[in-house]
Write an enzyme that holds these catalytic residues in place. Structure first.
Site, short mmCIF file in Angstrom:
data_model
loop_
_atom_site.label_atom_id
_atom_site.label_comp_id
_atom_site.label_asym_id
_atom_site.label_seq_id
_atom_site.Cartn_x
_atom_site.Cartn_y
_atom_site.Cartn_z
N HIS A 159 0.86 -0.77 0.13
CA HIS A 159 -0.24 0.01 0.10
C HIS A 159 0.70 1.19 0.02
O HIS A 159 0.50 2.18 0.85
CB HIS A 159 -0.59 -0.09 0.56
CG HIS A 159 -1.46 -1.32 1.37
ND1 HIS A 159 -2.58 -1.22 1.14
CD2 HIS A 159 -1.51 -2.05 2.33
CE1 HIS A 159 -3.07 -2.68 1.06
NE2 HIS A 159 -2.58 -3.59 2.01
N SER A 281 13.25 22.31 -17.29
CA SER A 281 12.06 23.07 -17.53
C SER A 281 12.49 24.50 -18.16
O SER A 281 13.36 24.63 -18.12
CB SER A 281 10.79 23.10 -16.64
OG SER A 281 10.00 24.66 -16.44
N LYS A 287 15.00 22.35 -12.45
CA LYS A 287 13.96 21.27 -13.18
C LYS A 287 15.04 20.27 -13.55
O LYS A 287 15.55 20.44 -13.81
CB LYS A 287 13.16 21.51 -13.87
CG LYS A 287 12.01 22.38 -12.30
CD LYS A 287 11.57 21.11 -11.69
CE LYS A 287 9.74 20.75 -12.05
NZ LYS A 287 9.22 19.81 -11.08
N GLU A 294 8.32 9.22 -17.27
CA GLU A 294 7.16 8.91 -17.45
C GLU A 294 5.96 8.88 -18.41
O GLU A 294 4.96 8.17 -18.64
CB GLU A 294 6.32 10.74 -16.90
CG GLU A 294 6.30 11.46 -16.00
CD GLU A 294 6.80 12.51 -15.56
OE1 GLU A 294 6.81 13.66 -14.56
OE2 GLU A 294 7.53 13.33 -16.67
N TYR A 321 -11.26 -13.27 -45.70
CA TYR A 321 -10.58 -12.06 -45.74
C TYR A 321 -11.48 -11.12 -45.83
O TYR A 321 -12.47 -10.97 -46.81
CB TYR A 321 -9.92 -11.38 -46.89
CG TYR A 321 -8.89 -10.16 -47.34
CD1 TYR A 321 -7.42 -9.73 -46.50
CD2 TYR A 321 -10.12 -8.94 -47.57
CE1 TYR A 321 -7.70 -8.11 -45.86
CE2 TYR A 321 -9.69 -8.47 -47.70
CZ TYR A 321 -7.92 -7.41 -47.33
OH TYR A 321 -7.57 -5.97 -46.94
N1 ARG Z 1 -3.87 -3.85 -48.23
C1 ARG Z 1 -3.86 -4.55 -47.75
C2 ARG Z 1 -4.71 -5.23 -46.63
O1 ARG Z 1 -3.29 -4.74 -45.69
C3 ARG Z 1 -4.06 -5.77 -49.16
C4 ARG Z 1 -4.89 -6.92 -49.28
C5 ARG Z 1 -5.45 -6.63 -49.62
N2 ARG Z 1 -6.91 -7.65 -50.80
C6 ARG Z 1 -8.32 -7.65 -50.50
N3 ARG Z 1 -8.74 -8.51 -50.88
N4 ARG Z 1 -8.50 -6.47 -50.59
O2 ARG Z 1 -5.11 -5.79 -46.06
#
Ligand code: ARG
Length: 466
Positions: A159, A281, A287, A294, A321
């Site tokens: 503490h 400072s 200072k 920090e 994707y």
């Molecule tokens: N710049 C894109 C990324 O970082 C690359 C892939 C793009 N692929 C796509 N199917 N649009 O994800």
């Protein structure tokens, strides 16, 4: 409405700018690894049985060009045009400009999705090895500090209130051991990262018999991802695992920084920060502020929020994707950069840290020895609760004890007089050996792939040795 012609179709200029986002800048950092990934890909294509996509000659020409582009990138002469959108299409544009049809064959059987994933793995691998090295260096510096001041008394606090006799050695090696735990997490994340996504293409593989194990080997990966869909899905997950480990490193640093800020302030004065680590400072001439510490404290919060941001972006995404993934790139690259810088800056600070024995000793009051007193009574046969009550009832009678003598009695494992400094050193050494071996393996693979002594690259104008 302005329409821009790109390799992948005609797109409205403002849409192009919006979707490329920061990639045109961030991807500059990936130019080198993108070329390395492409070198492996064309090498594999040139060795494919039956299907002839690239001859060995064409492969050599591409790799030579790629090495040239890498050199240009190192000299700051690599540009991503708005029409490129990202590093991948920029490199393809450059290769095609130089090599014509051969350049146009390079993207056979891959997608930008597996390309960017591979780039980030390669980039992270190098950065993580350096980071682990620096984390171990800092753990070593803290262990050395602890050993040097092993017997120097320092009040142990809970503490923030004075609690029990402790030592500078205990305090310093506590932070060292925390870093060694962080190294375990980094190593785990390193292994997660060490799988090659290349050839997963748009996550569903391709209809020609590419050799993904070969590209993985050429790039120095431990193995390819088994499942091409997971290879794609792992984007963001892998980054988030790495960032989680980085956030742990930063957690350790932030607590060390806070201890330092506190214990170096004049009212404590236990430690003396090397003057060159403070900044002054603009108004108060006297200072010398602990700005470095920090900023580390604040940056720890930034890195943990970057870890949270990447995790949040990926959560609930459908398989395959989605462009959302692009947004994981900036917090990932930033997290790696910030953490590395914070670890680095602390090593010399720890090495040059001053210790004020008088101020440390002045922190001791009789109450700090109260528990020791109770345990003395216990040793004489009294039940602990009775001893506790007795000491508590006579707190005013407690006298000062020599803190050094008190420390000498704390001999069990991990206590102030029982710290196994050699085991700390051995652990640091062992882990350093791992990093060195990994780097040798990785750079060896890339050197063989490129035909240069990577990470060195041939100077501009000199002929590349074959
Ligand atoms: N710049 C894109 C990324 O970082 C690359 C892939 C793009 N692929 C796509 N199917 N649009 O994800």
């Amino acid at each position: 409405m302005t329409i821009r012609k790109t390799i992948v179709g005609r797109v409205d200029a403002s849409v192009l700018e919006f979707t490329a986002g920061k990639d045109v800048v961030l991807d500059l950092a990936l130019a080198e690894v993108d070329c390395i990934g492409s070198a492996a890909h064309v090498t594999m294509l040139s060795r494919m049985p039956r299907v002839k996509i690239l001859s060995a000659r064409a492969r050599n020409a591409v790799v030579r060009e790629l090495v040239g582009i890498m050199g240009a990138a190192r000299r700051g002469r690599f540009t991503i045009l708005p029409e490129d959108q990202d590093v991948h299409l920029a490199v393809e544009r450059m290769l095609t400009a130089k090599l014509g049809d051969t350049g146009k064959r390079v993207h056979t059987a891959r997608s930008r999705n597996d390309q960017v994933a591979t780039d980030l793995r390669l980039f992270a691998k190098e950065r993580m090895l350096t980071l682990m090295e620096d984390v171990l260096g800092l753990a070593g510096a803290l262990t050395a500090l602890g050993r040097k001041y092993a017997g120097v008394p320092m009040v142990g606090r809970t503490h923030l209130q004075p609690a029990m006799p402790s030592s500078v050695g205990l305090w310093a090696t506590a932070h060292a051991e925390s870093l060694l735990d962080d190294d375990i997490l980094l190593r785990a994340a390193y292994f997660v990262n060490d799988r090659c996504p290349l050839g997963s293409a748009a996550s569903y593989g391709v209809s020609i018999p590419i050799d993904r194990a070969l590209t993985a080997r050429l790039l120095g990966f431990r193995a390819p991802h088994q499942n091409v869909l997971y290879a794609g899905n792992a984007r963001g997950k892998c980054e988030s695992a790495i960032l989680a480990a980085l956030a742990q490193v930063m957690l350790t640093l932030s607590r060390f920084a806070e201890d330092m800020i506190l214990f170096a302030m004049p009212e404590f004065g236990y430690f003396i920060l090397p003057p060159e680590f403070g900044t002054g400072s603009s108004i108060m001439p006297q200072k010398n502020n602990p700005d470095v510490l920090e900023l580390i404290r604040a940056r720890a919060k930034i890195v943990s929020s970057q870890a949270a941001a990447v995790m949040a972006i990926v959560q609930g995404l459908p398989s395959g994707y989605s462009r959302d993934l692009q947004e994981t790139k900036e917090p990932f690259l930033e997290g790696l950069r910030v953490t590395a810088a914070c670890v680095r800056v602390l090593v010399p600070l720890v090495q040059k840290l001053g210790v004020n024995r008088d101020k440390l000793r002045a922190g001791f009051t009789p109450g700090v020895f109260a528990t020791d007193k109770a345990l003395e009574l216990v040793a004489g046969g009294m039940p602990f609760r009775d001893a506790y009550d007795h000491v508590k009832a006579h707190l005013g009678d407690l006298g000062m004890v020599d803190p050094r003598a008190a420390l000498r009695k704390k001999t069990h494992l991990g206590a102030p007089a029982g710290i196994d400094f050699a085991s700390f050193k051995a652990r640091v050494r062992r882990e350093q050996g791992f990093v060195r071996a990994e780097r040798r393996r990785f750079h060896g693979a890339i050197s063989r792939l490129l035909g240069v002594r990577y990470p060195e690259l041939p100077q501009k104008g000199t002929k590349r040795a074959k």
